[in-house]
Motif scaffolding. Structure first.
Motif, PDB file in Angstrom:
ATOM      1  N   ASP A  61       0.827  -1.221   0.000  1.00 42.01           N
ATOM      2  CA  ASP A  61       0.000   0.000   0.000  1.00 42.01           C
ATOM      3  C   ASP A  61       0.856   1.263   0.000  1.00 42.01           C
ATOM      4  O   ASP A  61       0.398   2.335  -0.375  1.00 42.01           O
ATOM      5  CB  ASP A  61      -0.919   0.019   1.234  1.00 42.01           C
ATOM      6  N   ASN A 130      10.607  -5.409  11.542  1.00 48.39           N
ATOM      7  CA  ASN A 130       9.776  -4.306  11.074  1.00 48.39           C
ATOM      8  C   ASN A 130       9.137  -4.500   9.695  1.00 48.39           C
ATOM      9  O   ASN A 130       8.485  -3.597   9.180  1.00 48.39           O
ATOM     10  CB  ASN A 130      10.589  -3.004  11.078  1.00 48.39           C
ATOM     11  N   LYS A 133       5.967  -8.988  10.032  1.00 45.62           N
ATOM     12  CA  LYS A 133       5.715 -10.400  10.340  1.00 45.62           C
ATOM     13  C   LYS A 133       4.569 -10.575  11.350  1.00 45.62           C
ATOM     14  O   LYS A 133       3.661 -11.365  11.134  1.00 45.62           O
ATOM     15  CB  LYS A 133       6.992 -11.062  10.921  1.00 45.62           C
ATOM     16  N   SER A 134       4.651  -9.830  12.458  1.00 44.86           N
ATOM     17  CA  SER A 134       3.624  -9.992  13.502  1.00 44.86           C
ATOM     18  C   SER A 134       2.265  -9.540  12.990  1.00 44.86           C
ATOM     19  O   SER A 134       1.245 -10.162  13.276  1.00 44.86           O
ATOM     20  CB  SER A 134       3.989  -9.170  14.734  1.00 44.86           C
ATOM     21  N   THR A 135       2.274  -8.453  12.228  1.00 40.65           N
ATOM     22  CA  THR A 135       1.017  -7.951  11.666  1.00 40.65           C
ATOM     23  C   THR A 135       0.386  -9.016  10.772  1.00 40.65           C
ATOM     24  O   THR A 135      -0.825  -9.250  10.827  1.00 40.65           O
ATOM     25  CB  THR A 135       1.279  -6.660  10.856  1.00 40.65           C
TER      26      THR A 135
HETATM   27  P1  G4P Z   1       7.765  -7.278  12.523  1.00 42.17           P
HETATM   28  O1  G4P Z   1       6.909  -8.221  13.307  1.00 42.17           O
HETATM   29  O2  G4P Z   1       8.251  -7.871  11.240  1.00 42.17           O
HETATM   30  O3  G4P Z   1       8.879  -6.658  13.307  1.00 42.17           O
HETATM   31  O4  G4P Z   1       6.834  -6.064  12.051  1.00 42.17           O
HETATM   32  P2  G4P Z   1       5.438  -5.572  12.655  1.00 42.17           P
HETATM   33  O5  G4P Z   1       4.367  -6.541  12.330  1.00 42.17           O
HETATM   34  O6  G4P Z   1       5.651  -5.183  14.062  1.00 42.17           O
HETATM   35  O7  G4P Z   1       5.179  -4.268  11.776  1.00 42.17           O
HETATM   36  C1  G4P Z   1       6.030  -3.142  11.822  1.00 42.17           C
HETATM   37  C2  G4P Z   1       5.236  -1.903  11.436  1.00 42.17           C
HETATM   38  O8  G4P Z   1       4.830  -2.022  10.076  1.00 42.17           O
HETATM   39  C3  G4P Z   1       3.946  -1.709  12.236  1.00 42.17           C
HETATM   40  O9  G4P Z   1       3.758  -0.309  12.377  1.00 42.17           O
HETATM   41  C4  G4P Z   1       2.881  -2.244  11.324  1.00 42.17           C
HETATM   42  O10 G4P Z   1       1.612  -1.674  11.553  1.00 42.17           O
HETATM   43  C5  G4P Z   1       3.426  -1.818   9.978  1.00 42.17           C
HETATM   44  N1  G4P Z   1       2.915  -2.659   8.879  1.00 42.17           N
HETATM   45  C6  G4P Z   1       2.944  -3.998   8.790  1.00 42.17           C
HETATM   46  N2  G4P Z   1       2.413  -4.409   7.624  1.00 42.17           N
HETATM   47  C7  G4P Z   1       2.033  -3.294   6.960  1.00 42.17           C
HETATM   48  C8  G4P Z   1       1.435  -3.060   5.664  1.00 42.17           C
HETATM   49  O11 G4P Z   1       1.147  -3.953   4.881  1.00 42.17           O
HETATM   50  N3  G4P Z   1       1.233  -1.754   5.335  1.00 42.17           N
HETATM   51  C9  G4P Z   1       1.549  -0.719   6.157  1.00 42.17           C
HETATM   52  N4  G4P Z   1       1.306   0.514   5.737  1.00 42.17           N
HETATM   53  N5  G4P Z   1       2.124  -0.904   7.356  1.00 42.17           N
HETATM   54  C10 G4P Z   1       2.361  -2.173   7.758  1.00 42.17           C
HETATM   55  P3  G4P Z   1       3.805   0.414  13.750  1.00 42.17           P
HETATM   56  O12 G4P Z   1       3.184  -0.441  14.781  1.00 42.17           O
HETATM   57  O13 G4P Z   1       3.286   1.784  13.521  1.00 42.17           O
HETATM   58  O14 G4P Z   1       5.289   0.418  14.045  1.00 42.17           O
HETATM   59  P4  G4P Z   1       6.322   1.537  13.618  1.00 42.17           P
HETATM   60  O15 G4P Z   1       5.872   2.042  12.274  1.00 42.17           O
HETATM   61  O16 G4P Z   1       6.211   2.533  14.704  1.00 42.17           O
HETATM   62  O17 G4P Z   1       7.631   0.818  13.557  1.00 42.17           O
END
Ligand code: G4P
Length: 287
Positions: A61, A130, A133-135
């Motif tokens: 996205d 980051n 993965k967890s998401t």
């Molecule tokens: P990890 O387990 O691989 O370390 O990653 P995690 O799921 O914690 O995701 C890291 C950040 O990326 C999170 O933001 C998450 O919301 C964002 N994220 C994951 N997948 C997507 C996606 O497909 N699109 C978008 N736009 N964002 C995604 P966060 O909690 O705000 O963390 P941060 O940005 O403050 O590091």
């Protein structure tokens, strides 16, 4: 989140993944769609050996859709199956189980031919910190299972999460380190926020970003900051710094005496870029 990857951590992370590989049928390798090579582990092929694998270009996205398409073609040409997904909203995620089934078709067919009832496909998600993965685990599970910001080397009891009828997913992902040797890789990761600004200087990160954006996404930059004209030579550092100063001036990042606060301008610009205010962008392209 910042992880210091010392050699001991890498060895342990690698060993942990190799232990998990024994339990699973298919690997789901996550990369960041904006920088699919820079967000990959440099030893991924060696670590995963011949395990069937799909590559997911996550955060699609945020990436330039045209460039993402090119990356999917690139990975296909390399003999991989690749999909663009957005783990946050779930776009593309529903195709993961059917893709796993296609990857394991021969094995499943063999089991059926022997009169066996094929068991659920077991999958493991791997990727650098980051990358999402967890998401993705939470999205596939349909509930909050994986704590975001998991750390390497921290073992906890792992469990299988049922995803639909045919997939079981390990609830702890495999965490891998990024490629450190190449400075540009570090900068690309830092532009997306995957490497924190304490490690690399914020002005250097912004310089790197502006240089790239001026070349490939100038109209978005020009519009956002009301910039006068594109640099004639984006290889000329003075012209890039002049853009940084113009952004600072437009945004009121000015110190007493009228000097531009480049640090402030850099942080501001990077925050807006990561927040999607400059639109979708990719930081590397395959062709
Ligand atoms: P990890 O387990 O691989 O370390 O990653 P995690 O799921 O914690 O995701 C890291 C950040 O990326 C999170 O933001 C998450 O919301 C964002 N994220 C994951 N997948 C997507 C996606 O497909 N699109 C978008 N736009 N964002 C995604 P966060 O909690 O705000 O963390 P941060 O940005 O403050 O590091």
């Amino acid at each position: 989140m910042t992880i210091q990857w010392f050699p001991g951590h890498m060895t342990r992370a690698r060993r942990q993944i190799q232990e998990k590989l024994k339990l699973i049928d298919v690997v789901i390798e996550l990369v960041d769609a904006r920088l699919p090579l820079s967000s990959r582990n440099p030893m991924i092929d060696e670590i995963l050996q011949n395990k069937p694998r799909m590559i997911l270009l996550n955060k699609s996205d945020l990436a330039d859709a045209k460039v993402t398409e090119e990356w999917i073609k690139y990975f296909k040409e390399e003999g991989h199956t690749a999909l663009a997904v957005d783990a946050n909203t779930g776009t593309g995620v529903k195709d993961i189980p059917s893709t796993a089934k296609i990857l394991l078709k021969e094995k499943i067919d063999r089991q059926i031919a022997k009169g066996m009832n094929p068991r659920a496909i077991r999958a493991l998600i791997v990727g650098i910190p980051n990358v999402g993965k967890s998401t993705l685990i939470n999205r596939l599970a349909g509930r909050n299972i994986a704590a975001t910001g998991d750390r390497p080397g921290v073992t906890k009891g792992q469990q299988w999460i049922r995803v639909g009828k045919e997939i079981e997913l390990l609830d702890t992902p495999g965490i891998l380190w990024p490629k450190f040797e190449d400075q540009n890789v570090g900068y690309r990761l830092a532009v997306t926020g995957a490497i924190k600004e304490e490690i690399l200087n914020v002005e250097d990160i912004a310089f790197f970003a502006i240089k790239y954006l001026a070349q490939y996404y100038w109209p978005a930059m020009q519009e956002r900051y009301g910039l006068s004209e594109a640099p004639k030579d984006s290889e000329d550092p003075d012209q890039i710094v002049a853009i940084m100063e113009e952004i600072g001036r437009k945004r009121g990042a000015v110190m007493s005496g009228g000097r531009i606060d480049l640090e402030k301008a850099s942080s501001l610009m990077l925050r807006e870029l990561r927040g999607g205010k400059l639109g979708r962008f990719s930081l590397e392209s395959p062709f």
